[in-house]
Design a protein around this motif. Structure first.
Motif, PDB file in Angstrom:
ATOM      1  N   LEU A  66       7.928   4.064   5.643  1.00 28.99           N
ATOM      2  CA  LEU A  66       9.331   3.701   5.421  1.00 28.99           C
ATOM      3  C   LEU A  66      10.214   4.942   5.307  1.00 28.99           C
ATOM      4  N   SER A  67       9.731   5.962   4.620  1.00 29.64           N
ATOM      5  CA  SER A  67      10.551   7.168   4.424  1.00 29.64           C
ATOM      6  C   SER A  67      10.819   7.894   5.732  1.00 29.64           C
ATOM      7  N   LEU A  68       9.918   7.731   6.712  1.00 33.47           N
ATOM      8  CA  LEU A  68      10.143   8.354   8.013  1.00 33.47           C
ATOM      9  C   LEU A  68      11.333   7.751   8.732  1.00 33.47           C
ATOM     10  N   ARG A  69      11.742   6.544   8.310  1.00 38.06           N
ATOM     11  CA  ARG A  69      12.867   5.856   8.960  1.00 38.06           C
ATOM     12  C   ARG A  69      14.204   6.209   8.337  1.00 38.06           C
ATOM     13  N   GLN A  70      14.184   7.046   7.312  1.00 40.74           N
ATOM     14  CA  GLN A  70      15.408   7.304   6.561  1.00 40.74           C
ATOM     15  C   GLN A  70      16.517   7.859   7.447  1.00 40.74           C
ATOM     16  N   HIS A  71      16.174   8.730   8.397  1.00 37.35           N
ATOM     17  CA  HIS A  71      17.173   9.310   9.293  1.00 37.35           C
ATOM     18  C   HIS A  71      16.806   9.019  10.752  1.00 37.35           C
ATOM     19  N   ALA A  72      16.233   7.845  10.965  1.00 37.80           N
ATOM     20  CA  ALA A  72      15.698   7.524  12.291  1.00 37.80           C
ATOM     21  C   ALA A  72      16.779   7.399  13.355  1.00 37.80           C
ATOM     22  N   LEU A  73      17.999   7.036  12.966  1.00 37.56           N
ATOM     23  CA  LEU A  73      19.036   6.748  13.962  1.00 37.56           C
ATOM     24  C   LEU A  73      20.087   7.846  14.079  1.00 37.56           C
ATOM     25  N   ASP A  74      19.854   8.969  13.455  1.00 38.33           N
ATOM     26  CA  ASP A  74      20.872  10.018  13.446  1.00 38.33           C
ATOM     27  C   ASP A  74      21.237  10.492  14.847  1.00 38.33           C
ATOM     28  N   SER A  75      20.251  10.494  15.765  1.00 37.12           N
ATOM     29  CA  SER A  75      20.501  11.054  17.096  1.00 37.12           C
ATOM     30  C   SER A  75      20.542   9.994  18.196  1.00 37.12           C
ATOM     31  N   HIS A  76      20.643   8.718  17.833  1.00 34.60           N
ATOM     32  CA  HIS A  76      20.624   7.671  18.853  1.00 34.60           C
ATOM     33  C   HIS A  76      22.035   7.283  19.288  1.00 34.60           C
ATOM     34  N   LEU A  83      16.898   2.699   0.474  1.00 33.41           N
ATOM     35  CA  LEU A  83      16.049   2.500   1.648  1.00 33.41           C
ATOM     36  C   LEU A  83      15.208   1.234   1.513  1.00 33.41           C
ATOM     37  N   ILE A  84      14.687   0.987   0.321  1.00 29.93           N
ATOM     38  CA  ILE A  84      13.925  -0.244   0.081  1.00 29.93           C
ATOM     39  C   ILE A  84      14.826  -1.459   0.243  1.00 29.93           C
ATOM     40  N   GLU A  85      16.050  -1.371  -0.280  1.00 31.93           N
ATOM     41  CA  GLU A  85      16.994  -2.482  -0.140  1.00 31.93           C
ATOM     42  C   GLU A  85      17.311  -2.748   1.328  1.00 31.93           C
ATOM     43  N   GLU A  86      17.466  -1.696   2.101  1.00 33.16           N
ATOM     44  CA  GLU A  86      17.779  -1.847   3.522  1.00 33.16           C
ATOM     45  C   GLU A  86      16.645  -2.556   4.256  1.00 33.16           C
ATOM     46  N   PHE A  87      15.418  -2.205   3.908  1.00 29.68           N
ATOM     47  CA  PHE A  87      14.271  -2.869   4.540  1.00 29.68           C
ATOM     48  C   PHE A  87      14.183  -4.328   4.108  1.00 29.68           C
ATOM     49  N   ASN A 113       5.066   8.277  -2.957  1.00 35.37           N
ATOM     50  CA  ASN A 113       4.604   9.658  -3.075  1.00 35.37           C
ATOM     51  C   ASN A 113       5.451  10.551  -2.177  1.00 35.37           C
ATOM     52  N   GLU A 114       6.112  11.493  -2.816  1.00 32.64           N
ATOM     53  CA  GLU A 114       6.905  12.480  -2.082  1.00 32.64           C
ATOM     54  C   GLU A 114       6.658  13.850  -2.680  1.00 32.64           C
ATOM     55  N   TRP A 115       6.339  14.816  -1.803  1.00 34.73           N
ATOM     56  CA  TRP A 115       6.080  16.187  -2.237  1.00 34.73           C
ATOM     57  C   TRP A 115       5.005  16.226  -3.323  1.00 34.73           C
ATOM     58  N   GLU A 116       3.952  15.449  -3.110  1.00 36.88           N
ATOM     59  CA  GLU A 116       2.800  15.397  -4.011  1.00 36.88           C
ATOM     60  C   GLU A 116       3.196  14.951  -5.425  1.00 36.88           C
ATOM     61  N   HIS A 117       4.214  14.125  -5.515  1.00 39.96           N
ATOM     62  CA  HIS A 117       4.618  13.561  -6.801  1.00 39.96           C
ATOM     63  C   HIS A 117       4.713  12.047  -6.676  1.00 39.96           C
ATOM     64  N   TRP A 118       4.102  11.342  -7.629  1.00 36.48           N
ATOM     65  CA  TRP A 118       4.115   9.882  -7.632  1.00 36.48           C
ATOM     66  C   TRP A 118       5.269   9.347  -8.472  1.00 36.48           C
ATOM     67  N   SER A 119       5.952   8.370  -7.933  1.00 34.60           N
ATOM     68  CA  SER A 119       6.899   7.548  -8.678  1.00 34.60           C
ATOM     69  C   SER A 119       6.661   6.097  -8.282  1.00 34.60           C
ATOM     70  N   LEU A 120       7.404   5.184  -8.881  1.00 36.44           N
ATOM     71  CA  LEU A 120       7.116   3.763  -8.684  1.00 36.44           C
ATOM     72  C   LEU A 120       8.412   2.974  -8.573  1.00 36.44           C
ATOM     73  N   ALA A 121       8.443   2.066  -7.611  1.00 37.68           N
ATOM     74  CA  ALA A 121       9.559   1.126  -7.481  1.00 37.68           C
ATOM     75  C   ALA A 121       9.013  -0.290  -7.583  1.00 37.68           C
ATOM     76  N   PRO A 126       0.832  -1.213   0.000  1.00 37.09           N
ATOM     77  CA  PRO A 126       0.000   0.000   0.000  1.00 37.09           C
ATOM     78  C   PRO A 126       0.861   1.255   0.000  1.00 37.09           C
ATOM     79  N   SER A 127       0.321   2.333  -0.534  1.00 34.84           N
ATOM     80  CA  SER A 127       1.087   3.579  -0.621  1.00 34.84           C
ATOM     81  C   SER A 127       1.515   4.088   0.745  1.00 34.84           C
ATOM     82  N   ILE A 128       0.762   3.756   1.788  1.00 40.30           N
ATOM     83  CA  ILE A 128       1.150   4.187   3.133  1.00 40.30           C
ATOM     84  C   ILE A 128       2.437   3.501   3.584  1.00 40.30           C
ATOM     85  N   PHE A 129       2.778   2.387   2.957  1.00 41.37           N
ATOM     86  CA  PHE A 129       4.026   1.695   3.307  1.00 41.37           C
ATOM     87  C   PHE A 129       5.223   2.608   3.080  1.00 41.37           C
TER      88      PHE A 129
END
Length: 389
Positions: A191-201, A278-282, A238-246, A184-187
């Motif tokens: 996932l994108s919220l995790r891109q810099h999740a560990l910067d401050s840990h 990021l997809i590869e990392e997941f 979907n990023e910045w109201e633009h659709w792309s596909l992987a 689903p698109s919400i995935f």
């Protein structure tokens, strides 16, 4: 991750379930989640629920008197002029407020009429056209979603999720043997919220602890099935109201690749490379969590050459819908040199919105009632593209 090309065998389709005369209904307040539905009978639509259920609780919930009254009321209104919102409201207000107190009453009447118009617009925008159950997603399409299919409007996540699943379930032929799933698109949003999740840990965390902290809760999206079972994994982005596909091709095999499609390329490809990384990392995380061993093959990023590009700021969703359809029906045999224009020389998005309208209506048992809506949308495409119900 460097953008390059790779090899991929021809894609073939997989049907998660077959159509049945007796099928399942859906709980009204059931959230969209993955892996919650079996492969036997997968949809029920708008005003007429199909027979069968996956549990007594769901049956009673989805077929409640309140829901039926709501839908019947909507049907009756559709038989009349559904878009003449002002006329009957004006009549009611004139009968109710027939005094002659001058401008104050006129202002009050106009204000009340405007408020009632807003309530009616919201009511009809929220009306459900179809409710469909795919193997790993349940989707409800409402009038407000359907309105995105008018010209010069951006497609929303509901329509993107619906059409990509429609391709897998209804367009790809049964005769082929590969398995395809759509996340689903919400995935991607999560996932994108995790891109810099560990910067401050804390740097004292182990690699395993870092990965669990970064992706642990997101793993619930795929907890009910194994990504190793699929030959193609479709990820709308979907990023910045633009659709792309992987599209992840043949994961965990020597031919494992991530193909990125974008109809608005820029000179800077870092964003697409970061998306693939990021997809590869997941994918690595899910493999290691399930098997206890490292992912055997990396996911190389493939960016097709000479991809068609949109000439406006609103057709990106239309383009990725057609990108997905073309690729899944006939992926290139040699992705070492994936030239999109050579593989799909007749690519076109002309009439794609109308096609998607027909697809939605074809799955609705009361589609005749929605003809005024279709005529209304098509009628305003040239006159006032951004006008809403």
């Amino acid at each position: 991750m460097q953008v390059s090309t790779s090899f991929c065998t021809p894609a073939v389709s997989f049907k998660y379930g077959s159509f049945h005369d007796s099928d399942v209904s859906m709980r009204e307040d059931e959230p969209c989640r993955m892996g919650s539905f079996n492969s036997q009978g997968y949809y029920a639509d708008g005003a007429h629920y199909l027979d069968g259920s996956i549990g007594e609780e769901e049956e009673s919930s989805s077929c409640s008197d309140d829901n039926m009254d709501y839908e019947n009321a909507g049907d009756e209104y559709m038989k009349s002029d559904v878009f003449d919102l002002d006329s009957e409201l004006t009549e009611d207000l004139s009968e109710e407020d027939g005094d002659e107190d001058g401008d104050d009453d006129d202002k009050w009447t106009n204000q009340k009429r405007d408020q009632n118009n807003q309530y009616n617009v919201a009511y009809y925008a929220a009306m459900e056209m179809i409710r469909i159950r795919f193997p790993f997603q349940s989707i409800s399409i409402r009038v407000s979603d359907f309105c995105c299919l008018q010209e010069k409007d951006l497609l929303n996540d509901t329509l993107i999720d619906f059409y990509l699943n429609h391709i897998v379930e209804h367009v790809l032929p049964d005769s082929r043997g590969s398995k395809v799933t759509v996340l689903p698109s919400i995935f991607w949003h999560n996932l994108s919220l995790r891109q810099h999740a560990l910067d401050s840990h804390d740097e004292k965390l182990t690699d395993e602890q870092k990965m669990n902290l970064k992706f642990g809760d997101l793993h619930d999206f795929v907890a009910d099935f194994d990504l190793q079972d699929f030959d193609y994994i479709v990820v709308p982005v979907n990023e910045w109201e633009h659709w792309s596909l992987a599209i992840v091709c043949h994961p965990y095999t020597p031919n494992a690749r991530i193909v990125i499609f974008d109809s608005q390329l820029t000179a800077d490809l870092n964003n697409l490379q970061n998306m693939a990384s990021l997809i590869e990392e997941f994918m690595k995380y899910t493999y290691e969590r399930r098997t206890g061993s490292a992912m055997p093959f990396p996911l190389q990023c493939v960016l097709p050459k000479r991809m068609p590009q949109q000439t406006n700021n609103f057709d990106c969703g239309i383009f990725i819908a057609e990108f997905a359809r073309r690729f899944l029906l006939n992926p290139p045999k040699n992705m070492d040199n994936f030239d999109f224009s050579c593989e799909y020389p007749d690519f076109s998005t002309v009439g794609k919105r109308s096609e998607m309208q027909r697809v939605v209506l074809s799955l609705s048992s009361n589609r005749a009632h929605w003809r005024p809506l279709v005529e209304f949308l098509n009628g305003i495409n040239t006159a006032a593209p951004h006008r809403a119900l």
